[in-house]
Design a protein around this motif. Structure first.
Motif, PDB file in Angstrom:
ATOM      1  N   GLY A  57       0.803  -1.210   0.000  1.00 50.49           N
ATOM      2  CA  GLY A  57       0.000   0.000   0.000  1.00 50.49           C
ATOM      3  C   GLY A  57       0.841   1.268   0.000  1.00 50.49           C
ATOM      4  O   GLY A  57       0.418   2.309  -0.507  1.00 50.49           O
ATOM      5  N   LYS A  58       2.035   1.197   0.581  1.00 49.34           N
ATOM      6  CA  LYS A  58       2.919   2.359   0.636  1.00 49.34           C
ATOM      7  C   LYS A  58       3.783   2.503  -0.613  1.00 49.34           C
ATOM      8  O   LYS A  58       4.625   3.399  -0.685  1.00 49.34           O
ATOM      9  CB  LYS A  58       3.796   2.280   1.882  1.00 49.34           C
ATOM     10  N   GLY A  59       3.593   1.592  -1.576  1.00 51.46           N
ATOM     11  CA  GLY A  59       4.274   1.756  -2.849  1.00 51.46           C
ATOM     12  C   GLY A  59       5.415   0.810  -3.131  1.00 51.46           C
ATOM     13  O   GLY A  59       6.055   0.900  -4.180  1.00 51.46           O
ATOM     14  N   TYR A  60       5.699  -0.112  -2.218  1.00 50.98           N
ATOM     15  CA  TYR A  60       6.723  -1.109  -2.484  1.00 50.98           C
ATOM     16  C   TYR A  60       6.274  -2.001  -3.646  1.00 50.98           C
ATOM     17  O   TYR A  60       5.089  -2.326  -3.774  1.00 50.98           O
ATOM     18  CB  TYR A  60       6.947  -2.011  -1.269  1.00 50.98           C
ATOM     19  N   SER A  61       7.213  -2.439  -4.449  1.00 42.84           N
ATOM     20  CA  SER A  61       6.888  -3.493  -5.404  1.00 42.84           C
ATOM     21  C   SER A  61       6.734  -4.800  -4.642  1.00 42.84           C
ATOM     22  O   SER A  61       7.203  -4.930  -3.499  1.00 42.84           O
ATOM     23  CB  SER A  61       8.003  -3.628  -6.441  1.00 42.84           C
ATOM     24  N   VAL A  62       6.081  -5.773  -5.261  1.00 41.10           N
ATOM     25  CA  VAL A  62       5.924  -7.072  -4.611  1.00 41.10           C
ATOM     26  C   VAL A  62       7.289  -7.676  -4.314  1.00 41.10           C
ATOM     27  O   VAL A  62       7.533  -8.209  -3.223  1.00 41.10           O
ATOM     28  CB  VAL A  62       5.083  -8.020  -5.486  1.00 41.10           C
TER      29      VAL A  62
ATOM     30  N   TYR B  26       1.397 -16.470  -1.001  1.00 34.71           N
ATOM     31  CA  TYR B  26       1.198 -17.737  -1.717  1.00 34.71           C
ATOM     32  C   TYR B  26      -0.279 -18.122  -1.750  1.00 34.71           C
ATOM     33  O   TYR B  26      -0.769 -18.649  -2.751  1.00 34.71           O
ATOM     34  CB  TYR B  26       2.017 -18.836  -1.036  1.00 34.71           C
ATOM     35  N   ALA B  27      -0.996 -17.849  -0.661  1.00 34.86           N
ATOM     36  CA  ALA B  27      -2.408 -18.222  -0.588  1.00 34.86           C
ATOM     37  C   ALA B  27      -3.228 -17.501  -1.645  1.00 34.86           C
ATOM     38  O   ALA B  27      -4.180 -18.066  -2.195  1.00 34.86           O
ATOM     39  CB  ALA B  27      -2.961 -17.928   0.800  1.00 34.86           C
ATOM     40  N   ALA B  28      -2.865 -16.243  -1.939  1.00 34.32           N
ATOM     41  CA  ALA B  28      -3.652 -15.467  -2.904  1.00 34.32           C
ATOM     42  C   ALA B  28      -3.716 -16.153  -4.259  1.00 34.32           C
ATOM     43  O   ALA B  28      -4.782 -16.211  -4.888  1.00 34.32           O
ATOM     44  CB  ALA B  28      -3.055 -14.066  -3.042  1.00 34.32           C
ATOM     45  N   GLU B  29      -2.601 -16.672  -4.720  1.00 31.86           N
ATOM     46  CA  GLU B  29      -2.583 -17.365  -6.010  1.00 31.86           C
ATOM     47  C   GLU B  29      -3.274 -18.719  -5.910  1.00 31.86           C
ATOM     48  O   GLU B  29      -4.076 -19.086  -6.777  1.00 31.86           O
ATOM     49  CB  GLU B  29      -1.151 -17.533  -6.499  1.00 31.86           C
ATOM     50  N   CYS B  30      -2.951 -19.463  -4.854  1.00 38.27           N
ATOM     51  CA  CYS B  30      -3.507 -20.809  -4.725  1.00 38.27           C
ATOM     52  C   CYS B  30      -5.026 -20.788  -4.615  1.00 38.27           C
ATOM     53  O   CYS B  30      -5.723 -21.589  -5.265  1.00 38.27           O
ATOM     54  CB  CYS B  30      -2.908 -21.502  -3.505  1.00 38.27           C
TER      55      CYS B  30
ATOM     56  N   TYR C 119      -0.035 -10.533  -8.379  1.00 36.38           N
ATOM     57  CA  TYR C 119       0.363 -11.377  -9.498  1.00 36.38           C
ATOM     58  C   TYR C 119       0.071 -10.773 -10.877  1.00 36.38           C
ATOM     59  O   TYR C 119       0.566 -11.286 -11.874  1.00 36.38           O
ATOM     60  CB  TYR C 119      -0.314 -12.746  -9.387  1.00 36.38           C
ATOM     61  N   ARG C 120      -0.726  -9.721 -10.926  1.00 35.96           N
ATOM     62  CA  ARG C 120      -1.033  -9.103 -12.212  1.00 35.96           C
ATOM     63  C   ARG C 120      -0.574  -7.645 -12.282  1.00 35.96           C
ATOM     64  O   ARG C 120      -0.949  -6.918 -13.190  1.00 35.96           O
ATOM     65  CB  ARG C 120      -2.534  -9.189 -12.490  1.00 35.96           C
TER      66      ARG C 120
ATOM     67  N   PRO D 236      -2.066  -1.718  -9.866  1.00 31.45           N
ATOM     68  CA  PRO D 236      -1.708  -0.712  -8.856  1.00 31.45           C
ATOM     69  C   PRO D 236      -2.602  -0.861  -7.628  1.00 31.45           C
ATOM     70  O   PRO D 236      -3.821  -1.050  -7.750  1.00 31.45           O
ATOM     71  CB  PRO D 236      -1.948   0.613  -9.576  1.00 31.45           C
ATOM     72  N   ALA D 237      -2.008  -0.770  -6.447  1.00 31.32           N
ATOM     73  CA  ALA D 237      -2.768  -0.979  -5.214  1.00 31.32           C
ATOM     74  C   ALA D 237      -3.926   0.012  -5.098  1.00 31.32           C
ATOM     75  O   ALA D 237      -5.048  -0.368  -4.712  1.00 31.32           O
ATOM     76  CB  ALA D 237      -1.838  -0.859  -4.005  1.00 31.32           C
ATOM     77  N   ALA D 238      -3.679   1.272  -5.435  1.00 36.23           N
ATOM     78  CA  ALA D 238      -4.725   2.292  -5.278  1.00 36.23           C
ATOM     79  C   ALA D 238      -5.941   1.986  -6.144  1.00 36.23           C
ATOM     80  O   ALA D 238      -7.088   2.068  -5.680  1.00 36.23           O
ATOM     81  CB  ALA D 238      -4.167   3.671  -5.607  1.00 36.23           C
ATOM     82  N   SER D 239      -5.724   1.628  -7.392  1.00 29.93           N
ATOM     83  CA  SER D 239      -6.860   1.352  -8.280  1.00 29.93           C
ATOM     84  C   SER D 239      -7.548   0.040  -7.916  1.00 29.93           C
ATOM     85  O   SER D 239      -8.773  -0.079  -8.027  1.00 29.93           O
ATOM     86  CB  SER D 239      -6.395   1.334  -9.744  1.00 29.93           C
ATOM     87  N   ALA D 240      -6.777  -0.962  -7.465  1.00 29.58           N
ATOM     88  CA  ALA D 240      -7.381  -2.242  -7.068  1.00 29.58           C
ATOM     89  C   ALA D 240      -8.301  -2.053  -5.868  1.00 29.58           C
ATOM     90  O   ALA D 240      -9.411  -2.604  -5.833  1.00 29.58           O
ATOM     91  CB  ALA D 240      -6.289  -3.262  -6.750  1.00 29.58           C
ATOM     92  N   LEU D 241      -7.861  -1.256  -4.885  1.00 27.19           N
ATOM     93  CA  LEU D 241      -8.715  -0.993  -3.720  1.00 27.19           C
ATOM     94  C   LEU D 241      -9.910  -0.126  -4.101  1.00 27.19           C
ATOM     95  O   LEU D 241     -11.026  -0.348  -3.628  1.00 27.19           O
ATOM     96  CB  LEU D 241      -7.900  -0.335  -2.606  1.00 27.19           C
ATOM     97  N   ALA D 242      -9.677   0.858  -4.960  1.00 33.00           N
ATOM     98  CA  ALA D 242     -10.782   1.735  -5.363  1.00 33.00           C
ATOM     99  C   ALA D 242     -11.874   0.955  -6.079  1.00 33.00           C
ATOM    100  O   ALA D 242     -13.074   1.171  -5.847  1.00 33.00           O
ATOM    101  CB  ALA D 242     -10.250   2.845  -6.256  1.00 33.00           C
ATOM    102  N   SER D 243     -11.480   0.014  -6.935  1.00 34.88           N
ATOM    103  CA  SER D 243     -12.475  -0.780  -7.662  1.00 34.88           C
ATOM    104  C   SER D 243     -13.198  -1.750  -6.730  1.00 34.88           C
ATOM    105  O   SER D 243     -14.325  -2.166  -7.005  1.00 34.88           O
ATOM    106  CB  SER D 243     -11.815  -1.561  -8.792  1.00 34.88           C
TER     107      SER D 243
END
Length: 335
Positions: free
Chosen positions: A271-276, A291-295, A318-319, A322-329
């Motif tokens: 959320g603070k902008g780090y890459s995965v 790991y759980a998110a993908e599985c 995994y895709r 951007p965190a901001a747009s994913a949360l907004a949607s």
């Protein structure tokens, strides 16, 4: 009559991370001796000489004379009746690859809150399929319980889960202490999946905090996570279960709110902008939610459960969403 545990059953823990270390502390409250598989020779020798784990929960002191410490997995398994698995799920296969001692006559307890990544199965399912351990000789230890608070002997709650209630009660006696209260269940599937899914939702909470969302939104996010968890379990394995119990909802809450939650911390960095990649590199412990998110998304392809929060986390991790747009949607999909 129990199906696999009696009062004299000898216990051993596989793993030397924070939760494994906490479990050894807990078991030593009730057992004369506890086996402990520590793969790192340096850590093993330090525990043997100084009675502390130099990497995790270093303030916990162990009576080394009551530990059967070894970096020989076969020797540790051979000397025990109950094998408690407490390594991150991503390392489970490689850890057990060193084993030639049969597991099918042991009682195997998973204290791992994760999916076996390449297999898309829970730890209980993996142990059953790969090692032939019947489900009536498999248990789960779960609940809203962080290792750091166990080290401080703050009152915590665990649930002992076995297919047979008598075994759940016997397992509970092994882990009940003045600072560990124990409840019992036979819902192996539900509680194991709850312990996996809550990591995904806690990761989403961390992302929201990192993006500046407030407590009002977090309350909605977490309550929707609880509903999403219930939908998944009801669709995939219907059973009579109370998902408001501590092993389900309580574990979700503590993982979402606690300062000790590595999944929340991982999400906070995203959320603070780090890459995965950079967030994973900075974490000194495994965040099972990654790991759980993908599985879970792959497993859900077979079931089609509506899981907007888990989907949003998957998209971020995994895709490259951007965190901001994913949360907004996601906000329009919450109730």
């Amino acid at each position: 009559m129990t199906y696999g545990i009696d009062s004299g059953a000898r216990c051993a823990v596989v793993g030397y991370g924070s939760w494994a270390t906490a479990l050894v502390k807990i078991l030593l409250e009730n057992e004369a001796e506890v086996g402990w598989y520590v793969r790192s020779r340096d850590v093993l020798e330090h525990i043997r000489r100084h009675g502390t784990n130099p990497r995790y929960l270093s303030g916990v002191h162990f009576p080394s004379e009551r530990l059967f410490l070894s970096d020989d997995l076969d020797a540790v398994v051979r000397g025990a009746d109950i094998i408690v698995l407490a390594v991150p799920s991503v390392y489970l296969k490689t850890t057990l690859d060193a084993l030639s001692e049969p597991l099918d006559e042991k009682f195997v307890v998973s204290a791992i809150k994760g999916i076996v990544p390449d297999e898309l199965v829970t730890v209980a399912e993996y142990v059953n399929r790969r090692y032939g351990v019947p489900f009536d000789r498999i248990g789960i230890v779960s609940g809203p319980c962080h290792a750091e608070e166990v080290a401080l002997e703050r009152l915590s709650y665990l649930t002992a889960v076995c297919k047979n209630m008598d075994d759940s009660v016997m397992l509970g006696r092994k882990i009940r202490t003045p600072y560990i209260a124990v409840s019992h269940s036979t819902d192996i599937y539900g509680i194991e999946y709850a312990s996996v899914l809550k990591n995904i939702y806690a990761l989403a909470v961390g992302v929201a905090v990192g993006l500046g969302y407030g407590d009002n939104f977090l309350a909605v996010l977490i309550s929707n996570g609880a509903m999403e968890m219930s939908r998944f379990m009801e669709r995939t394995y219907p059973a009579s279960r109370d998902t408001f119990a501590s092993a389900y909802l309580g574990d979700l809450l503590v993982t979402s709110y606690s300062q000790f939650s590595r999944n929340r911390r991982f999400g906070l960095m995203i959320g603070k902008g780090y890459s995965v990649a950079s967030a994973r590199a900075e974490m000194n412990m495994v965040a099972e939610g990654y790991y759980a998110a993908e599985c879970v998304m792959k497993i859900n392809e077979r079931h089609g459960v509506e899981m907007p929060i888990a989907s949003a986390v998957y998209d971020m991790l995994y895709r490259e969403a951007p965190a901001a747009s994913a949360l907004a949607s996601l906000t329009d999909k919450l109730v």
